[in-house]
Design an enzyme around this catalytic site. Structure first.
Site, mmCIF file in Angstrom:
data_model
loop_
_atom_site.group_PDB
_atom_site.id
_atom_site.type_symbol
_atom_site.label_atom_id
_atom_site.label_comp_id
_atom_site.label_asym_id
_atom_site.label_seq_id
_atom_site.Cartn_x
_atom_site.Cartn_y
_atom_site.Cartn_z
ATOM 1 N N GLU A 53 0.823 -1.209 0.000
ATOM 2 C CA GLU A 53 0.000 0.000 0.000
ATOM 3 C C GLU A 53 0.861 1.265 0.000
ATOM 4 O OE1 GLU A 53 -2.473 -3.277 0.653
ATOM 5 O OE2 GLU A 53 -0.689 -2.708 1.802
ATOM 6 N N HIS A 88 -10.904 -5.648 8.107
ATOM 7 C CA HIS A 88 -11.637 -5.391 6.867
ATOM 8 C C HIS A 88 -12.872 -4.517 7.085
ATOM 9 C CE1 HIS A 88 -9.406 -9.142 6.132
ATOM 10 N NE2 HIS A 88 -9.387 -8.781 4.858
#
Length: 353
Positions: A76, A145
């Site tokens: 990321e 998540h």
């Protein structure tokens, strides 16, 4: 806030309308902008051949090629760092972070580089990038998540933070973000990717009073950043919400027969403080609802602003209903969400004052 943004869908280039879910609307926004500007590139984990874990980028690589829609390593920090450089070079990157929970390794690039590039270069360089990411709960994803980190980005000068609540807004706002010359965080509430639901159960929300927000025009249209939308209008109290919670509060008010002025903020930075102030001064009461944790959540900023600007118009203290200050639970997800019970109790309290 203009009537064109609250009551009717604007005319599109083709002038036709269809019902889409949010995934389809996001995909179409990417398609529309990429067809108009060769400098727009889509990048991220599994966004290419696979079309994204939620299928938001499905078909784009086949249409635009691997040089404009491409998969990245699972990094990321690297994804966002590369996007910063692409933006400075003259491209308009649209990186996808597969879940908002994974965005933290890229914070230094977003905060220290993307948000400050225009100022540090005295306007010579900009960072026209739009970071898309699904956020919030709804899939029993638990702690890795399901997080809602919007308040972190609202705190950073130089970043814009956008959160749509409807397919219509998702497309129009995303096009505006991609065409914007500053870095934008575009959070997509995955709980309503396929349609609006409310409460602890899959109960469809009442139809929108102003217009059917699932009707999405073809072609290009934009929604200005920093303009809230009235989901419903009422005189009893003002409710400030964004993303999934817009649908939840609307459903609770409909079930309880409460005529609330529900403002879908759409963007939290820039914030439509004028619309908020106008509504609270009209109703005299304010409830703030968001899914993120309570302490230092964006609702605290909203509460402070409402109190500063509307204190002498308030007939009751500002109330907040939020997620709890705990790690996000897997099995207790529906208890964690602000739902009918907690929102209903807050409504009863504030209206009794």
């Amino acid at each position: 806030m203009s009537d064109t943004q609250t009551k009717t869908a604007p005319a599109s280039e083709e002038g036709t309308e269809r019902r889409l879910n949010m995934i389809e609307a996001i995909n179409e926004a990417l398609d529309v902008t990429m067809s108009r500007d060769d400098n727009i590139v889509v990048m991220g984990e599994d966004v290419g051949y696979f079309g994204g874990v939620f299928r938001c980028t499905a078909g784009l690589q086949e249409k635009y090629g691997k040089s404009r829609v491409f998969d990245t390593p699972i990094s990321e920090c690297g994804i966002i760092a590369a996007a910063v450089g692409m933006g400075a070079y003259g491209l308009r990157p649209v990186p996808e972070i597969q879940f908002a929970d994974y965005i933290y390794p890229g914070l230094d690039q977003l905060i220290s580089e993307a948000a400050r590039l225009r100022y540090r270069s005295a306007g010579e360089y900009t960072s026209p990038m739009t970071v898309r990411s699904p956020f919030g709960g709804g899939i029993f994803g638990g702690q890795t998540h399901s997080q809602s980190p919007e308040a972190i980005f609202a705190h950073v000068s130089g970043l814009k933070t956008v959160i749509p609540a409807t397919p219509y807004d998702a497309k129009g706002l995303l096009i505006s973000c991609i065409e914007d010359n500053d870095p934008v965080i575009f959070f997509e509430p995955k709980r309503i990717y396929n349609g609006p639901f409310s409460g602890y159960y899959d109960k469809p929300v009442q139809p929108w009073k102003k217009f059917d927000a699932s009707i999405v025009p073809e072609g290009r249209y934009t929604i200005p950043l920093g303009k809230a939308r009235h989901a419903t209008e009422g005189e009893e109290l003002t409710i400030l919400a964004y993303g999934t919670m817009v649908h939840v509060v609307e459903a609770v008010c409909a079930e309880k027969g409460i005529e609330a002025d529900i403002l879908d903020l759409r963007t939290i930075v820039p914030l439509d403080i004028e619309a908020i102030e106008e509504s609270v001064k009209k109703t005299g009461r304010c409830l703030i609802v968001h899914e993120a944790t309570r302490t230092a959540g964006f609702g605290a900023e909203l509460s402070a602003l409402v109190t500063e600007r509307c204190f002498y118009h308030l007939e009751a203290p500002v109330e907040r209903v939020t997620g709890f200050d705990t790690p996000y639970p897997h099995s207790l997800e529906w208890a964690y969400f602000p739902g009918p019970i907690r929102i209903g109790e807050a409504l009863d309290k504030i209206l009794a004052e």
